[in-house]
Every structure is written in C-alpha cells, then in structure tokens.
Design a protein around this motif. Structure first.
Motif, PDB file in Angstrom:
ATOM      1  N   LYS A 414      68.974  35.457  95.308  1.00 12.94           N
ATOM      2  CA  LYS A 414      70.125  36.649  95.628  1.00 12.94           C
ATOM      3  C   LYS A 414      70.893  36.713  97.109  1.00 12.94           C
ATOM      4  O   LYS A 414      70.258  36.621  97.818  1.00 12.94           O
ATOM      5  CB  LYS A 414      69.447  37.941  95.446  1.00 12.94           C
ATOM      6  CG  LYS A 414      70.121  39.164  95.619  1.00 12.94           C
ATOM      7  CD  LYS A 414      70.758  39.835  94.224  1.00 12.94           C
ATOM      8  CE  LYS A 414      71.725  40.955  94.409  1.00 12.94           C
ATOM      9  NZ  LYS A 414      72.797  40.715  94.874  1.00 12.94           N
ATOM     10  N   ALA A 417      75.759  41.108  98.335  1.00 11.03           N
ATOM     11  CA  ALA A 417      76.483  41.538  97.008  1.00 11.03           C
ATOM     12  C   ALA A 417      77.906  41.517  97.528  1.00 11.03           C
ATOM     13  O   ALA A 417      78.812  41.371  96.781  1.00 11.03           O
ATOM     14  CB  ALA A 417      76.382  43.151  96.848  1.00 11.03           C
ATOM     15  N   GLY A 420      79.834  38.797  96.090  1.00  7.03           N
ATOM     16  CA  GLY A 420      80.308  38.748  94.781  1.00  7.03           C
ATOM     17  C   GLY A 420      79.040  38.491  93.859  1.00  7.03           C
ATOM     18  O   GLY A 420      79.158  38.303  92.647  1.00  7.03           O
ATOM     19  N   ILE A 422      76.013  39.663  92.098  1.00  9.87           N
ATOM     20  CA  ILE A 422      75.610  41.000  91.775  1.00  9.87           C
ATOM     21  C   ILE A 422      74.257  40.831  91.123  1.00  9.87           C
ATOM     22  O   ILE A 422      73.441  41.906  91.343  1.00  9.87           O
ATOM     23  CB  ILE A 422      76.573  41.495  90.673  1.00  9.87           C
ATOM     24  CG1 ILE A 422      77.972  41.776  91.063  1.00  9.87           C
ATOM     25  CG2 ILE A 422      76.243  42.944  89.967  1.00  9.87           C
ATOM     26  CD1 ILE A 422      79.051  41.963  89.970  1.00  9.87           C
ATOM     27  N   PHE A 423      74.344  39.882  90.613  1.00  9.46           N
ATOM     28  CA  PHE A 423      72.872  39.730  89.788  1.00  9.46           C
ATOM     29  C   PHE A 423      71.929  38.851  90.427  1.00  9.46           C
ATOM     30  O   PHE A 423      72.437  37.543  90.978  1.00  9.46           O
ATOM     31  CB  PHE A 423      73.058  39.057  88.398  1.00  9.46           C
ATOM     32  CG  PHE A 423      74.016  40.043  87.356  1.00  9.46           C
ATOM     33  CD1 PHE A 423      73.852  41.205  87.155  1.00  9.46           C
ATOM     34  CD2 PHE A 423      75.417  39.535  87.178  1.00  9.46           C
ATOM     35  CE1 PHE A 423      74.496  42.019  86.490  1.00  9.46           C
ATOM     36  CE2 PHE A 423      76.204  40.178  86.276  1.00  9.46           C
ATOM     37  CZ  PHE A 423      75.807  41.618  86.035  1.00  9.46           C
ATOM     38  N   SER A 424      70.652  38.870  90.615  1.00 11.99           N
ATOM     39  CA  SER A 424      69.673  38.051  91.139  1.00 11.99           C
ATOM     40  C   SER A 424      69.303  37.198  90.174  1.00 11.99           C
ATOM     41  O   SER A 424      69.338  37.476  88.941  1.00 11.99           O
ATOM     42  CB  SER A 424      68.456  38.902  91.797  1.00 11.99           C
ATOM     43  OG  SER A 424      67.586  39.363  90.453  1.00 11.99           O
ATOM     44  N   ASN A 486      68.986  39.014  86.736  1.00  7.94           N
ATOM     45  CA  ASN A 486      68.791  40.320  87.333  1.00  7.94           C
ATOM     46  C   ASN A 486      67.531  41.200  87.317  1.00  7.94           C
ATOM     47  O   ASN A 486      67.677  42.408  87.109  1.00  7.94           O
ATOM     48  CB  ASN A 486      70.051  41.172  86.866  1.00  7.94           C
ATOM     49  CG  ASN A 486      70.554  42.506  87.514  1.00  7.94           C
ATOM     50  OD1 ASN A 486      70.346  42.098  88.830  1.00  7.94           O
ATOM     51  ND2 ASN A 486      70.892  43.497  87.093  1.00  7.94           N
ATOM     52  N   GLY A 488      64.298  41.539  88.982  1.00  3.82           N
ATOM     53  CA  GLY A 488      63.754  41.328  90.467  1.00  3.82           C
ATOM     54  C   GLY A 488      62.712  40.418  90.175  1.00  3.82           C
ATOM     55  O   GLY A 488      61.894  40.609  89.362  1.00  3.82           O
TER      56      GLY A 488
ATOM     57  N   ASN B 313      65.456  46.041  91.048  1.00  5.86           N
ATOM     58  CA  ASN B 313      66.942  46.446  91.516  1.00  5.86           C
ATOM     59  C   ASN B 313      67.642  46.711  90.285  1.00  5.86           C
ATOM     60  O   ASN B 313      67.423  46.613  89.255  1.00  5.86           O
ATOM     61  CB  ASN B 313      67.445  45.401  92.390  1.00  5.86           C
ATOM     62  CG  ASN B 313      67.636  44.241  91.537  1.00  5.86           C
ATOM     63  OD1 ASN B 313      66.964  44.080  90.362  1.00  5.86           O
ATOM     64  ND2 ASN B 313      68.344  43.112  91.790  1.00  5.86           N
ATOM     65  N   ASN B 348      73.517  47.095 100.169  1.00  2.00           N
ATOM     66  CA  ASN B 348      74.646  46.303  99.739  1.00  2.00           C
ATOM     67  C   ASN B 348      75.750  46.990  99.526  1.00  2.00           C
ATOM     68  O   ASN B 348      76.094  48.075  98.681  1.00  2.00           O
ATOM     69  CB  ASN B 348      74.481  45.739  98.217  1.00  2.00           C
ATOM     70  CG  ASN B 348      73.696  44.741  97.866  1.00  2.00           C
ATOM     71  OD1 ASN B 348      73.601  43.661  98.767  1.00  2.00           O
ATOM     72  ND2 ASN B 348      72.517  44.813  97.107  1.00  2.00           N
TER      73      ASN B 348
END
Lengths: 1031, 500
Positions: A414, A417, A420, A422-424, A486, A488, B313, B348
């Motif tokens: 990750k 943010a 850009g 956004i998603f892990s 996304n 975690g 998250n 973030n």
C-alpha cells in the motif's frame, strides 16, 4: 402435433392404453431356422458380428465361436453381416440352412449400429438426426473432460471452454438451445441412465462412444428433459475376441502460451503514465514518479508470478474379456493435472467394471459399477476485483514488490493515498499458496439389469440404476491472505463449507418386440420408468479463527447465521414411453415415439406432460431409378417433427414458500420471524420445444465421401421465467411459463477418404450455423436485461447492450458541435453516439441512448480433422473455429481505468493527452477525475466489444505403432501430441476468445449474460507423450 | 388373461400412488397453506414484518438517511476525486436526481420503496389471515396492533417521499393483482390515520409491551406526526398530550445517553420507537455507521472510532458527513454539539489537513468490524415535547415555551430563546433531532424547503472547499437548480406497473 398437458385423472387412461399395448405382444409361430459361422480372412472365428435380415431389425450377434442362429427366416430374406472395421456382406438365404461367411477388413470402418434412446438401431435405418463419435478419434487429446475432447468434432454441438480451470468451464449447447432461466445443458445418459450433473467427472478412457441426439424425433423418448438435446455415453464392454489388456500412459507439460496475454505496463511505463497523469492535470508530480527510469530493472510482473509450467499425467489400465457366457470390461484410471496457475492440483481416481452374463440363451444379467474420486484444489483465480486473483494480479502496480529485501513474499503493498494508490494490494502469490479452495467428490454410478427373451423377437428388460455423489467443498481464508483487493492484512480469517450427498435412483422396465411381415418390418418399444432424486446439503459459514493453522469448526470464534444452512432438494419423475419403428423393404422408414412424464416439479394443475414425435426416411439410393447413378453409394432423405420439454425449472418453484429466516431483534434479543417469500403457481410447467428437422445422408464413390446435412427449426415456448412484478406487491417476481424463442440453423458434416493405399489420408469436417430470435416475452414485458446484455423481442437472445461510441471529442469545436453528457463530457473524453437524436447523451429513463452493440453468439462454428496413415505411422491434426462471435472486454473497467488507480493495459500510453497529442483516439483524457473518466469506464460501450472469431489448431498428434509377434505382448503405440498448438484470432481482450467469466468468477454469467471477459484461468498448451501397450 | 389382470392391477396401483410419489413439498421451508395457524406462527409473521425496517437504513452505502438527511443542509457526501460512479449519492445531496415523467432510477429511492412495501405486504398478510386463527384475544390484538402500526408507518414514509403511492391493504397472491392505481396523498393520509388509530386501540402501553415492539405511545406519536404534516394541530395536540400524560416516558439525564449503545441502553425511557439491530452473528446487525466514516482511512484509525478487535481500512467516499451549516447551528454552550459531532484526522490526506467531522452520536464501540447493534432512533420523547411546543404555538395556545425549555435545559441551554418562537422551535428541532432523518421532512412540511436548500446550494457552490470538495473538484453546475419536494417513483417499478 400439439403438446397435450394431462392432468392426473387422465393418467389412468394412459396407463390402460399402455397395458393394452403390452398385451398386443403375443406369441407367434416359428418359421425356418438357420445357422452359420463367421470367420475373418485368416480363418479365426469372429465373435460379435451383427447378423440381421435386410430391411428388418430382426437379427443376432455371433457368439464366441463366430456362430449364429436365426429363426423365422424366409427364403427371400437377405442376411446382412456387419462388424466394425469389416466390409459389410449380404447373403441371400434361398434354401441354404448353414452359412460359412468370411469377413474382410474394411479400410473405412463405418459404424453400423448406433445407440438411440432405449436401444440401438442400424445406422442406415435411422430417420432422426443422430451423430456418433467413437473413443478412437478422441484418444490422443490429453485433457481431463469428455466435453473438451468432443469440442469441434460434431456439427450442431457447440462447446466453449470458458475458463482453463482444471476440470471445469465447459459450456455445452446442442443446436444453440438455451432458455432464460431454466438449465440449458443437454441431458447426459450413461449406459441408459440419465445422470444428474455433467459428465466432466467421467474418465474419458471408460467411454466406447458418444452419440448425440439432436432432433426431436431422436430425443422425445426423454420427454420433459430432452429439449436441450441428449448425449448418450456408451462405456466399454467386453469385446468379442480374445481377452485384451491395454495400458495407456501419457505425460505432458502444460504452459501458458505467450500469444494473447494481456499486455500491461511495466513499472517504468506505469511510472511514466503516473507522471504524465499529474502533469496533464496541472498538479505536482509525486516524488516517486518524477523519474520513471528509477524503476528500470525493478519491474514486478504479478501475473507471471502466478503462472508455472506444470505436468499433466494420465494412466489407464483396461481389461476386456469375452468368455463363453461372460463379457467384462474393467478400466482403472488415474489422472493428475497440476494447473498452470501455481498451487492448482486436480486429481481423478476412477474405476469402472462392466459385466454381462448370459444365464441362459434367454436370460442375461449385467452390472456396471463406476466409482470415482476427484480432488480439486485450485486457487480462486477467476472473476472481478472482489473475486479473482489472476485479474487482481494484472492491475497490481508493477513497482509493488512481490518479495521483500530478505527474499520473503511481501504481506501486502500500500502506497500513500496522495500518489493515487487507494486500494491496498495483498500479495497474490500468497493468496494462491495459502487460500484453501478444495473440492473432494466421490461418485458412484451403478446399474444392474435383467434381460429376458421369452420368445423370438421379444426382449423384456428391467434395470435398477443408482447414482450417489458425495461432495465436500472447503474454503479457508487465513488472516495472512485474501483474494480481493483492498482487504487489509491481517484480515478476518474465514471459512465456508459446502457438503452434500446426492442420491438418485431409477427403475426402468421396457419391452421390445421386433417382427417382420413380408416386406413390413416392425419394432415396438414400450416402457415405464420411475426416478427419484434427493440432495441433502449442509453449508457452514464461519470466521475469526483463533489460529490460522487450525481452520476447523472448533477453532472458529464465530459461526455466521447467513450462509449456514441445511438444504434438501428432491424431485421425482414417473414416465411411460413407447416407440414404433417401421420400415418397408428397408428403404421407407418411419419412427413414431411418445413419452408421458409426471414430475414433482410441475404445478398441481399441470402435473403430466406428453411429448410425441415422428420421423420419416427414404433411402432413395435403393430405388431402381438411382441404380444408374453409380457415384452415389447411398442417399437417405430424412424429416422429423416432435415435441420435447425442459424441466429444469427448480424443484419447489410452484409453491408459495415461507422464509423462516426473516427474523427481528427486540431489545437485543433474537426473535424468529417468517414471511411469505414467493407466490404459488399451480399451473407451472415445463418449457416446450417443438422441432422440425429435415436432412440427408449421402455417400459417394463407394463411401469415399460421405455427407450429412440437416436443417432444423425450433420453437421454444412456456419459458420458465421469474416475471418481474411491481415491488408494491411485496414480491419481486412471479415464476411463470412465458414467451417464445425461435431457433433455426444448418449443419453440415463431411467425411472424405482422400487417398488410399500406402498413404491413407482422411478428412472429416463439420460446420454449424445457429440462429435465434426472441418472438415474445411476458405480457407487458418486451425485454430482459443481463449483466451488460439485453434480451429483447424481435432480436436475437442475450445481445450486448450499451452505448455506441465515435472516438473522442478531439477539440473544443468537436465538443461544441456534438451531443454531450451534460456536466461530464470534456475535450478529450469519449464521444458517445446520440442514438435517439435528442441532442444529449442519456443513460436510463425514456431518453436512453443505449442500444444493441454486439452479439456473443457466432455466425458459424466449424471443426476439421485430418488423419494420415503411412505404414505404422499415423498423424492427425484437429482444428476448430468459430466466426463472428463477440466478447465484451469488461476487465477494461479496471485495466483501462484512467484515474491512475490501477496498473493499465499498455495501450493506454496512446491515450488522448492534448489536441496536439491525441494518441490513437481510443483511450480518452485522464484529466477531470471520475466525473469525466467515469463515462468512458462505467457507461459500457462498444469499444469494449471485441471480435472473438478464431481458428484453433487444437491438437496435432504423431504416432507410431509397433506390432509384436510375441504371444503375450501384442502391440504398442507411441505418440506425441501438442494440445492448443496455436490460436489464430484478432481477439485482443486476452488469451481465450471462448472466455465467458462472470464477475463473481463462479460461473460464466448465465444464458442472459454470455461472453464477458473479466479475465480468467488461461487455457494451457500441452506437450504430451504417451504410450499404449496391448497385451 | 390372469397375467394381464395382475399387470393391470399393478399399473393401477402405480397410478394411484403416483400422486403421492409426485407430490414433494420442500422439506426445509414451510409453505403458505400450512402456516398462519397458531399464535407462534403469527408472532413469527409479525416479527418478519419488522425485519425490512433494518434494511431501510442499512443498504450498502446508504438508506433512508441518504434521501432525508443528506437531502437536507445537515449532511453531505465526502468528495474524493479518485472515485467515479457516485451519482446515486451526489445526485440526491445536490438536488439533481434525474427525474423524467415522474420517475427516477436512483437506487436509494428504489430501496426505500421496496423495503416499505415489503413491510406493508407482510403486515397485510398478518391482518388478512389472523382473524381466521384461533388463539388468545389479547395476544391477537397486540399482533394486529403492531401490523396496523407498521403499515401506517410505511405509508407515512411513502406519502412524504413520493406524495402518492398504490394503496395495498390485502396480500397479493398472483401476478394480476400486483399493480394498483396510485392513490393521492389525501387517500393515503386517510388510511394512515385509520391504521394509527386502530393501532392505538389495540396496542398496550410501553410498560406492558415487550421492549422494542410498537406501543400505543409510538402509534400516538406516529399519528401526531401525520397530523402535524397535514397541519391538523389540535388533533396532533390530543395525541401528544395523551403521550405526556401516560407517564410512560421521560428524557434521559443527558443527551448522549438518549442514544443506544451497540448492545445496551436500547429502548430506554426516552424512546418511543427505534429500529432494532443486534450485534453478532444472527444477521440482525447493522453496518450503516461505516458508510459515514471519513476516508481513505487506515485500519488503526477505524479502530480508534469503532473499538473493534479487527478493524479494516476503508476507501471510496463517505456519506452523511455533517455540514458546516449544522455545526454552526448549535448555540454556544449546547452540550449536544460535542455529543453529536466529533472529528477525525486522517493520515491519508486528500482534502485540506484531512480533518473531517463525523456523527458521533452513532459512533458506539462494538466487537467486530462492520457489525454493530446501535438502534436507529425513530421517535424520542424530546420530539414529543418539541412537537407539543409546535402545535401549541401554531394554535396560539400557551405552554409552548415550557415544553421547548424542557428540551433545551437538558442540553445545557438555560436561556429562553429570543425572537420568533416558531423559528426557535424549528431551530431546536434541527439540532435536537440532527441526523435522525427529520430535517428534510421538516423543511418540506413547514414550507421552508425551497428557500433553505437554494441558499444552502449557493453556499456549497461558492465554497466547495468548505463542503469537503478537494481542490479541482466542483459541485454539479446543474445542482440545486430545481428543488423538488417529493422524489420521482422508482423507474424499475414504472417499467412494470401500468399505472405510473
């Protein structure tokens, strides 16, 4: 002929008619008896030769000593001797009583007798549309499923391999048949037993031949289950002749071909894209993208990391024997396929034992027993962002490391943010390795029968069949891995179980009487059958395990109510059936058949369905006026009409059910609740398909060339559909029989012996054209939507639906002068077409600009096999193809997402960046965020529609046969083959133009939503080596 | 011949047993003809009618609160540039729901319509079949009363959302009966009043009812609410006075205590009616609070709000974020402000310094991520008091200030508000009932909606940065142009019903 819907009270009348029919079978006087002996050219006795009186179905088979006896033979009769691989012989009876016949080997080896519903028939006299393929032509294909082997081999049988997952993904449709909501798979009948579930679990080496019944005249004996066509599987039987032991071993290496892999950006390219993304938006470029070249040599190909070169191996030992009274065949098999995606493993252990014993010359008993065990452990590869790891690997940022500095797999990646991300992204290699996604199936197919021939011509047969399936599915998601983006890490450990036992039993009782009176030859079949199916299923859904090493119920801290349930599924079927086969002089053919089905699935007002059919044939080449046409060896004209049904309408759909899980909480206490969840429909019934077929069989030049052609026209009505009702009723739909779909098409099959002599070259080819049109849906409903599809009255079924596009708005003038999406279109964004010419682009509502943008169904499909034999060498090439089908490349929603959130297909490099730098005009500007880019991405449009026409060189095999003089060891054949040699295609969405993977990854999207590419398990190329030794 | 007779006999036997063999009822679920007989059956049936209430506020990403609170000046979505396909929220919040010919395809409009008609259908099923059943009259009255309450409650939401709706009063059993003509607001209110009165007659008071179920007090408040919406002030007064005089309700000592915890303090003495959730694995939990958490947020930050043992998250956009307007609406010293709104600073950072407000009065700790049991308040005693103040004020009767002050004093505001009393009451309602789905309907019924929302829209467009729009992101240019007082009916429904 119209389908007659019988109520239960009518049933008794029908039964009485049936009984009278049985009673018409009475004794008769014996006539002249003859006997004889058949040998091959070396004088060895030839058992198993079919001996029939020409133009009749009266006949017998030679015994172990090649001897035969026939009664009721007249002097003017002609005896026809036939045997697979031998030239047919005809001998006039005259006043002879004892015959000595020598059969000669036939280079062509035409099969004479074909399996039909509830029996066999001389192929020449079949007046329906029936096609057979024998195991011999399939033996070299190193694939696990029967359906993979017959793909492209038969006209009118459309088979798509929608995913490369081992043991899965074969979509079989006969003559383009499908339904909106009911099942569309054909009925599979194994040695007379209509099985439940598909045939992908059956070891292909157990199969002797496969017959496909296509027209209604051939299938109507299977009544309410026949509308999707019927596939008859005949397994190996003890063959006449000596005991044979055959060992077949093959080993192959699978790899994913380079061709067609989705070309994604590497780390440097993606960093360059990100740099430009921020520059174009007039924003500061984050540090990590300021100098893309720092990623030189630091690329992480996540997709490639999931692939491997993997072995596939197959071992089969077959023993067939035919002693005096006992015929047996035993096949033991082991198949193991390690998938081309890491950690996929598919294993099948199987055994089949077929035994027939002649208790006396009138009584035969037989048993078939076929257990199999399949273990399938394949990662969750297919589907969209929340499902498939292959797809997720594609769009994972290539600068995200697979391994950390210590060489260990990273846990997840990750980035901040503000770059850009956004998603892990979890580590997909871990996902493949650590997630358990395992199915274990234990199957048992068994049959026992008793056959009694009290008098000549009459055969009474009673059988008991049972199929038991035990399946255990286990999914475990440890806290260290996941299949979705996304999530975690560590995540919530979860497990689901799905275990069921199916038990299906069938009792069939049939009587067949065959008789000839003068030139009139009759065969009459009558029967009654009863079948019941029960499934006991248990599903368990739990999470939060105390320890990832202990994925068991006792270590789960939480059992989820949703998804934890007992399920019972049952259905029953009672049927009466009858068939009359008649011919005059063996050249005017007539078959009439009828079946009546009573099913627990049908509403109480509509409990019985009757399915009649008739077919006629004329062997024109037997007429005297054709005698001069020497080129024509055989010409048969055929026509048929009949009614069949599709009863895949769900087991309890007719009832108004109570949902006992609509519970409530009061003051933090559980309170059980119930609600009516569906409305009753006591008129619910089967789907009805009426089919007309006309065709011919033509053989030319002494059978050097043979042609089979058919035209069919079908009309399916009473389609099962959950007709949507307004929600104001408290319900969303009502299960009803509605609508009409018309199907029609042409099928052509050609076999040709191109050369004879030392070099033998034969070609067999087929082509099919299938069309359909939706004629009506329910009252007040003219369309039904699928995922990205529309099924609309007046159009073919399941068409792609969306916007038409016309490139991009290339400059301000273009934008000003074109219809736009208000508030969203900008210069450089996608230009959609204003189909209704109202000046704006609208999605939804009355001014919707969406229209039909593509067709997932092909214009035609074809296949061709060329076989060359030279001495002991043999060589064959199998090609299959499909023309005109389209696929929606839906993975672009992510892999061409212009917001810089996911890694991208390489072509996005050539997107629109400015008026001066408009790129290729395909991908639009990245500036403006989702408001602008969302139109291109989310308003699905025709740019995602790709031509999926292809020609696949599916298999090339080279073999060498060594014949031994030894007494024990007879022969050995060594062969090498390549499966999926090369695909010629313009399809650009991925490697597999046959793909059809739903977003959920678990199925192909269903009939309404065919042909969507969410990326899936690649279909491997296989280099295979094998040896077949006969003892 | 003998053999034939035996054969005939056998087949005859087979045929008669055929019916039995061919009749298979589902083993794991009951069907209509065998259900709806006993008290236990009807208890289950009425419980089933409550079930859709949970969904009403708990669809993925939203619910009724999107259509009411986020349609007002109390809350707005949290814009993040990276995410597209957010129209279903953006359209509602910016008063730009695409509506043509009186229908809209907005998802939350459909959800609300579907959920409410499901409650109606299940209530109808109970009322239609219960008189045939034979069991204890008191128990029967109680169940019937709850069914009447739920039906009135549902039509009251429908009439305010849509202004018209088909009026179903008996269960639908086939396709032909499914669609009815639309009834106008007057007809719907007539039925709402009938049902509510019936419920008042049949239902016990709160202390005699199982906690969490509808009571006569709740039914009175519902009826008063319906009267007030129609400006029948004196009828409303009668019902409201009856609630006050019932001695069944008092205000909780502090405002924060008025709201339930995840598994405690439910149906407290201030509560007239609340939508009940239950944390845990039974499938009765809510997850609606998660849609209101600002993001992108790390697992640790989520954990700091929710206190769960397994925080995860969350990305994409949040909704129902308190606007600067509602934050400013609290008077100096109002204890409700800190009880209602808190702030989180995200690591973030995608907007300003990453510090966003969120709704604190619903932020209650619970055990597992995405699984909480807080009730959604529907009617609280403070609303009874404020309603009473309003109806007295509207009729020019004395006493309004006393009821208003009861509510203010608990909030730490000891001063009587200056200026116009009716404005003061309206302002009080806004802060006392903030985020409880009252604001939009209040704006509409008091005739303030167009003015207030137009002005609010102007502020959003002028200062998008104050309303959580990151730099470069703008509100819809076409937003807040036409303030509609009702929603279009669901487009999917329009496709199926010949009546609209």
């Amino acid at each position: 002929m119209k389908v007659k819907r019988m109520k239960r009270k009518d049933n008794l009348k029908f039964c009485i008619v049936m009984v009278l029919l049985f009673c018409s079978i009475i004794t008769f006087a014996q006539q002249n008896a003859i006997s004889g002996k058949v040998t091959d050219s070396s004088g060895e006795p030839l058992p198993g030769v079919t001996v029939v009186l020409r133009g009749t179905t009266q006949g017998t088979i030679t015994d172990f000593d090649g001897a035969f006896n026939l009664t009721n033979v007249k002097a003017e009769d002609v005896l026809v001797f036939s045997f697979v691989g031998m030239i047919k012989q005809e001998v006039e009876v005259g006043d002879q009583r004892n015959f000595k016949v020598t059969m000669l080997a036939d280079a062509i080896g035409i099969e004479e007798v074909v399996a039909v519903g509830y029996g066999t028939q001389v192929k020449r006299e079949v007046s329906g549309s029936v096609q057979t393929v024998d195991a011999e032509t399939l033996k070299d294909l190193p694939v696990s499923q029967v359906t993979q082997k017959i793909q492209g081999q038969m006209a009118g049988v459309q088979i798509k391999q929608t995913t490369g997952k081992p043991g899965e993904g074969m979509n079989v449709r006969i003559r383009g048949q499908f339904s909106i909501a009911a099942g569309s798979e054909p009925l599979y009948v194994v040695d007379g037993f209509p099985i439940t579930g598909g045939i992908n679990k059956i070891n292909p080496d157990e199969i002797e031949d496969i017959t496909v019944l296509k027209d209604a005249a051939s299938t109507s004996l299977y009544g309410s289950r026949a509308a999707n066509g019927v596939i008859l599987i005949t397994t190996k039987k003890g063959k006449p002749g000596q005991t044979n032991v055959s060992l077949n071993v093959s080993y192959g290496i699978q790899e994913v071909p380079e061709r067609g892999r989705i070309d994604m950006m590497d780390a440097v390219e993606f960093a360059q894209f990100k740099k430009e993304f921020y520059e174009d938006a007039g924003k500061d470029v984050p540090e990590m993208f300021q100098n893309p070249s720092i990623y030189e040599g630091k690329n992480n190909d996540w997709y490639d990391a999931l692939l491997q070169t993997a072995p596939v191996q197959s071992y089969n030992l077959t023993v067939t024997s035919n002693t005096d009274k006992l015929r047996t065949a035993a096949v033991a098999g082991f198949y193991k396929q390690d998938g081309v995606v890491i950690n996929s493993d598919y294993e099948r252990y199987s055994l089949r034992l077929n035994m027939d014993y002649d208790v006396s010359d009138k009584v035969t008993i037989g048993f078939n027993l076929a257990p199999s065990y399949i273990k399938d452990d394949t990662p969750r590869t297919d589907g969209g962002r929340n499902e498939g790891i292959l797809f997720n690997a594609l769009h994972t940022w290539p600068m995200m490391p697979i391994y950390d500095d210590n060489g260990e797999l990273t846990l997840y990646n990750k980035l901040p943010a503000d770059v850009g991300n956004i998603f892990s992204y979890p580590n997909w290699v871990r996902s493949a390795q650590e997630l358990v996604n395992e199915t274990k199936d234990l199957d048992l197919l068994s049959t026992g029968y008793l056959e009694y021939k009290p008098i000549a011509g009459l055969t009474l047969k009673s059988s008991i069949n049972a199929q038991i399936t035990n399946s255990k599915f286990k999914f475990f998601n440890p806290s260290t891995a996941t299949y979705r983006i996304n999530q975690g890490i560590p995540t919530t450990s979860r497990s689901t179980r799905d275990e069921f036992t199916n038990f299906s039993w069938l009792n069939e009782n049939t009587a067949t009487y065959t008789k000839s009176v003068g030139d009139h030859n009759f065969s009459l079949l009558g029967g009654a059958t009863i079948q019941k199916f029960r499934q006991d299923r248990f599903q368990l859904n739990m999470d939060n395990f105390s320890d990832d090493r202990l994925p068991f119920v006792q270590t789960a801290t939480n059992i989820n109510r949703t998804g934890t349930q007992d399920i019972v599924n049952e259905w029953s079927l009672v049927s009466f059936l009858s068939r009359l086969t008649y011919n005059y002089k063996g050249k005017y053919l007539l078959t009439a058949a009828i079946r009546s089905d009573g099913s627990s699935r049908f509403g109480s007002e509509n409990a019985w369905g009757t399915f009649p059919s008739v077919s006629v044939g004329w062997i024109a080449s037997d007429e005297s006026f054709m005698a001069d046409a020497e080129a024509v060896s055989m010409l048969k004209l055929r026509a048929s009409y009949g009614v069949t049904g599709n009863n895949n309408i769900g087991n309890y759909t007719q009832y108004a059910l109570i949902n006992n899980t609509t519970s409530a909480a009061f003051n933090d206490n559980f309170a059980a609740g119930s609600a009516v969840s569906s409305m009753a429909n006591s008129n619910l019934g089967w789907e009805t398909t009426k089919q007309f077929d006309i065709g011919f069989d033509l053989s030319l030049y002494n059978n050097r060339v043979s042609v089979v052609y058919d035209y069919y026209k079908k009309k399916t009505t009473n389609l099962l559909y959950n007709v949507q009702v307004p929600w104001e009723s408290g319900f969303s739909n009502f299960s009803d029989n509605i609508g009409e779909i018309a199907f029609w098409g042409h099928e052509l099959g050609i076999k040709s012996i191109n050369t004879t002599g030392k070099l033998k070259w034969t070609t067999s080819a087929n082509i099919s054209f299938n069309r359909n049109e939706v004629k009506s849906l329910a009252e007040g409903i003219d369309r039904v939507y699928g995922d990205f599809h529309i099924t609309k009255v007046g159009e073919p079924f399941g068409q792609f639906y969306g916007f038409k596009s016309d490139g991009l708005y290339m400059n301000q003038a273009d934008l000003d002068n074109s219809p736009v999406v208000p508030g969203r279109s900008t210069v450089g964004s996608i230009k959609l077409v204003d189909v209704n010419n109202d000046g704006v682009i609208t999605k939804g509502g009355d001014n919707d600009d969406r229209t039909i943008i593509g067709n997932p169904f092909p214009d035609f499909e074809y296949g061709m096999t060329n076989t060359l034999n030279y001495g002991n060498w043999d060589f064959s090439v199998l090609m299959t193809g499909s023309q005109g089908a389209e696929v929606m490349v839906r993975h672009l929603v992510t892999t061409a997402n212009l917001d810089g959130v996911f890694n991208l297909v390489d072509d996005v490099k050539y997107r629109w960046r400015s008026e001066e730098n408009p790129g290729k005009g395909f991908y639009g500007t990245t500036v403006g965020g989702g408001r602008v880019t969302g139109v291109e991405r989310d308003w699905n449009n025709d740019r995602e529609i790709a031509d999926a026409s292809y020609l696949n060189i599916r298999n090339i095999t080279l073999g060498y046969t060594y014949n031994s003089k030894s007494k024990i060891f007879k022969s050995a054949r060594f062969y090498a083959s390549i499966q999926n040699v090369y695909i010629f295609t313009d399809y650009w969405g991925g490697p597999n133009p046959e793909i059809s993977v739903g977003r959920s990854g678990s199925n192909d999207g269903g009939n309404l939503s065919q042909g969507v590419d969410w990326s899936g398990y690649p279909v491997p190329r296989i280099y295979n080596f094998g040896v077949n030794v006969n003892f | 011949m003998k053999k034939i007779f035996i054969l005939l006999g056998l087949i005859g036997l087979l045929t008669t047993s055929c019916d039995e063999f061919l009749t298979i009822y589902p083993e794991t679920s009951l069907s209509v003809p065998t259900f709806y007989k006993t008290e236990a059956d009807f208890t289950q049936a009425i419980n089933g009618a409550y079930a859709p209430l949970r969904l009403l506020n708990n669809h993925e990403g939203g619910g009724m609160w999107v259509l009411t609170e986020m349609h007002s000046d109390n809350t707005i979505f949290q814009r993040l540039a990276q995410f597209g396909a957010r129209e279903r929220w953006h359209d509602v919040a910016q008063h730009a729901v695409p509506t043509a010919d009186g229908v809209t395809a907005n998802l939350y409009v459909k959800h609300a319509y579907v959920d409410l008609f499901q409650i109606i259908a299940r209530s109808n099923q109970v009322l239609y079949t219960i008189d045939e059943a034979d069991f204890d009259a008191n128990a029967k009255d109680n169940i019937k009363g709850q069914a009447h309450f739920l039906r009135a409650f549902s039509y009251f939401q429908l009439v305010r959302l849509f202004g018209k709706a088909p009026l179903h009063l008996v269960p639908v059993t086939n396709r032909q009966e499914a669609a009815l003509e639309l009834s106008d607001a007057a007809a719907l209110y007539t039925q709402i009043e009938l049902d509510a009165k019936e419920a008042i007659q049949l239902l016990p008071v709160k202390s005699a009812q199982e906690a969490g179920r509808a009571t006569s007090g709740a039914a009175r408040m519902l009826l008063a609410d319906a009267y007030m919406t129609q400006q029948k002030w004196s009828d409303a007064e009668t019902q409201l006075m009856a609630i006050v005089n019932s001695d069944e309700y008092v205000l909780m000592p502090s405002y924060a205590e008025a709201f339930s915890e995840s598994s405690a303090n439910k149906n407290n003495m201030e509560s007239l009616f609340e939508i009940q959730y239950k944390e845990g694995s039974e499938g009765l939990h809510g997850s609606w609070f998660y849609a209101m958490i600002p993001r992108p947020i790390t697992a640790e930050e989520v954990g700091s709000i929710t206190g769960t043992s397994n925080p995860l998250n969350i990305t994409n956009e949040a909704n129902n974020i308190p606007t600067p307007d509602i934050i400013a609406a609290y008077e100096e010293g109002d204890l409700r402000k800190d009880a209602s709104i808190a702030y989180i600073t995200l690591s973030n950072v995608l907007w300003k310094d990453g510090t966003y407000p969120y709704i604190k009065k619903y932020a209650k700790t619970h055990a597992l991520h995405g699984n909480h049991g807080m009730s959604w308040p529907v009617y609280r005693y403070s609303e009874v008091l404020l309603a009473l103040a309003e109806v007295l004020d509207e009729q020019g009767k004395p006493g309004a200030m006393d009821y208003l002050m009861q509510v203010r004093e608990r909030a730490g505001l000891m001063n009587e508000p200056a200026g116009d009393l009716s404005d003061a009451i309206f302002k009080e309602r806004r802060v006392e009932l903030a985020f409880e789905n009252k604001r939009w309907f209040d704006l509409v019924r008091t005739g303030r909606a167009v003015d207030v929302i137009t002005a609010y829209g102007q502020r959003v467009k002028t200062n998008p940065g104050e309303y959580y729009f990151p730099e470069g992101e703008d509100p819809y240019p076409h937003g807040f142009q036409e303030i509609r007082l009702t929603y279009g009916l669901p487009a999917s429904e329009a496709d199926l019903s010949p009546n609209f």
